[in-house]
Write a protein that holds these residues in place. Structure first.
Motif, short mmCIF file in Angstrom:
data_model
loop_
_atom_site.label_atom_id
_atom_site.label_comp_id
_atom_site.label_asym_id
_atom_site.label_seq_id
_atom_site.Cartn_x
_atom_site.Cartn_y
_atom_site.Cartn_z
N THR A 1 0.82 -1.20 0.00
CA THR A 1 0.00 0.00 0.00
C THR A 1 0.86 1.25 0.00
OG1 THR A 1 -1.77 1.17 1.11
CG2 THR A 1 -0.21 0.03 2.52
N HIS A 2 0.30 2.30 -0.60
CA HIS A 2 0.89 3.63 -0.53
C HIS A 2 0.16 4.47 0.51
CE1 HIS A 2 3.60 3.87 -4.09
NE2 HIS A 2 2.89 2.83 -4.47
N LEU A 3 -0.88 3.93 1.12
CA LEU A 3 -1.75 4.70 2.02
C LEU A 3 -1.11 4.84 3.40
CD1 LEU A 3 -5.16 3.12 1.06
CD2 LEU A 3 -4.20 5.27 0.28
N ARG A 4 -0.25 5.84 3.54
CA ARG A 4 0.39 6.08 4.82
C ARG A 4 -0.57 6.73 5.81
NH1 ARG A 4 5.70 5.96 4.98
NH2 ARG A 4 5.79 7.66 6.47
N ASP A 5 -1.65 7.34 5.31
CA ASP A 5 -2.62 8.02 6.17
C ASP A 5 -3.77 7.11 6.59
OD1 ASP A 5 -3.69 7.84 3.65
OD2 ASP A 5 -4.67 9.80 3.72
N GLN B 1 10.51 5.66 -1.55
CA GLN B 1 11.49 5.02 -2.41
C GLN B 1 11.16 3.56 -2.65
OE1 GLN B 1 15.37 5.69 -0.66
NE2 GLN B 1 15.97 6.69 -2.56
N GLU B 2 10.77 2.87 -1.59
CA GLU B 2 10.54 1.44 -1.67
C GLU B 2 9.48 1.03 -0.66
OE1 GLU B 2 14.43 0.03 -0.86
OE2 GLU B 2 14.33 0.49 1.26
N LEU C 1 -2.85 0.20 17.46
CA LEU C 1 -4.20 0.74 17.30
C LEU C 1 -4.20 2.20 17.74
CD1 LEU C 1 -6.36 -2.17 18.71
CD2 LEU C 1 -6.18 -1.46 16.34
N GLY C 2 -4.89 3.04 16.99
CA GLY C 2 -4.95 4.46 17.32
C GLY C 2 -3.83 5.26 16.69
N HIS C 3 -3.13 4.69 15.71
CA HIS C 3 -2.07 5.39 14.99
C HIS C 3 -2.32 5.22 13.50
CE1 HIS C 3 0.48 6.15 18.50
NE2 HIS C 3 0.07 4.97 18.93
N TYR C 4 -1.45 5.83 12.69
CA TYR C 4 -1.52 5.68 11.24
C TYR C 4 -0.44 4.72 10.77
CZ TYR C 4 -4.57 9.78 11.12
OH TYR C 4 -5.60 10.65 11.29
N LEU C 5 -0.65 4.07 9.62
CA LEU C 5 0.35 3.14 9.09
C LEU C 5 1.68 3.83 8.81
CD1 LEU C 5 -1.53 0.86 6.53
CD2 LEU C 5 -0.46 0.19 8.66
N GLY C 6 1.63 5.06 8.34
CA GLY C 6 2.85 5.78 7.99
C GLY C 6 3.74 6.10 9.17
N GLU C 7 3.19 6.07 10.38
CA GLU C 7 4.00 6.37 11.56
C GLU C 7 5.04 5.29 11.82
OE1 GLU C 7 1.95 7.61 15.16
OE2 GLU C 7 0.15 7.96 13.94
N PHE C 8 4.84 4.12 11.28
CA PHE C 8 5.73 3.00 11.57
C PHE C 8 6.71 2.74 10.43
CE2 PHE C 8 1.69 2.44 13.72
CZ PHE C 8 2.14 2.52 15.03
N GLN C 9 6.69 3.58 9.41
CA GLN C 9 7.63 3.47 8.31
C GLN C 9 8.22 4.85 8.06
OE1 GLN C 9 8.95 0.85 6.75
NE2 GLN C 9 10.25 2.50 6.06
N LEU C 10 9.46 5.06 8.49
CA LEU C 10 10.08 6.37 8.39
C LEU C 10 10.45 6.69 6.94
CD1 LEU C 10 12.38 6.20 11.52
CD2 LEU C 10 10.09 7.14 11.31
N THR C 11 10.33 7.97 6.59
CA THR C 11 10.64 8.40 5.23
C THR C 11 12.02 9.03 5.15
OG1 THR C 11 9.59 10.53 5.64
CG2 THR C 11 8.24 8.80 4.64
#
Length: 140
Positions: free
Chosen positions: A73-77, A95-96, A107-117
């Motif tokens: 997924t690209h859905l970080r939000d 990038q990847e 629970l209670g967070h976004y997916l993007g919070e766990f993958q640093l950019t």
């Protein structure tokens, strides 16, 4: 961590007094009432078509998901919902795709919070002629 996120007496994870199994059996509006305000508002305003498709894909993937087949997924939000617990996602960081295994504590967070950019930068020495002070850098 606040007192809302804790393990029970038997070591079972609870989110605001509910176990993961109870949260998974609830409808989305009932779960939204337990989430923080920003995520609750995101769900109440309605999820996008892509986000709805990701939820359906996570529900169809089953519990015996292999590590070789994460949900890309690209859905970080995307808010982490109870249907995502114990699933592996490949979240795009710009990038990847990097793997993220969703745990109940997410629970209670976004997916993007766990993958640093962004990564930390480690600079080496300045090259010859880069600055006036670099002429004092030994050549060896």
């Amino acid at each position: 961590m606040s007192s809302d996120y804790r393990t029970g007496r038997e070591g079972e994870f609870t989110y605001r007094g509910h176990t993961v199994e109870e949260l998974q059996s609830m409808d989305r509006e009932a779960v939204a009432e337990l989430l923080p305000a920003r995520l609750r508002r995101t769900i109440e305003r309605g999820l996008s078509v892509e986000q709805e498709q990701l939820i359906e894909e996570a529900k169809e993937s089953g519990s015996e998901e292999t590590a070789n087949d994460p949900i890309r997924t690209h859905l970080r939000d995307m808010p982490v919902l109870p249907a995502f617990v114990d699933k592996t996602f490949a979240v795009h960081n710009g990038q990847e795709f990097e793997r993220v295994r969703v745990e109940p504590e997410m629970l209670g967070h976004y997916l993007g919070e766990f993958q640093l950019t962004r990564t930390s930068v480690e600079h080496g020495q300045a090259g010859i002629g880069a600055t006036r002070s670099s002429k004092f850098v030994p050549l060896k």
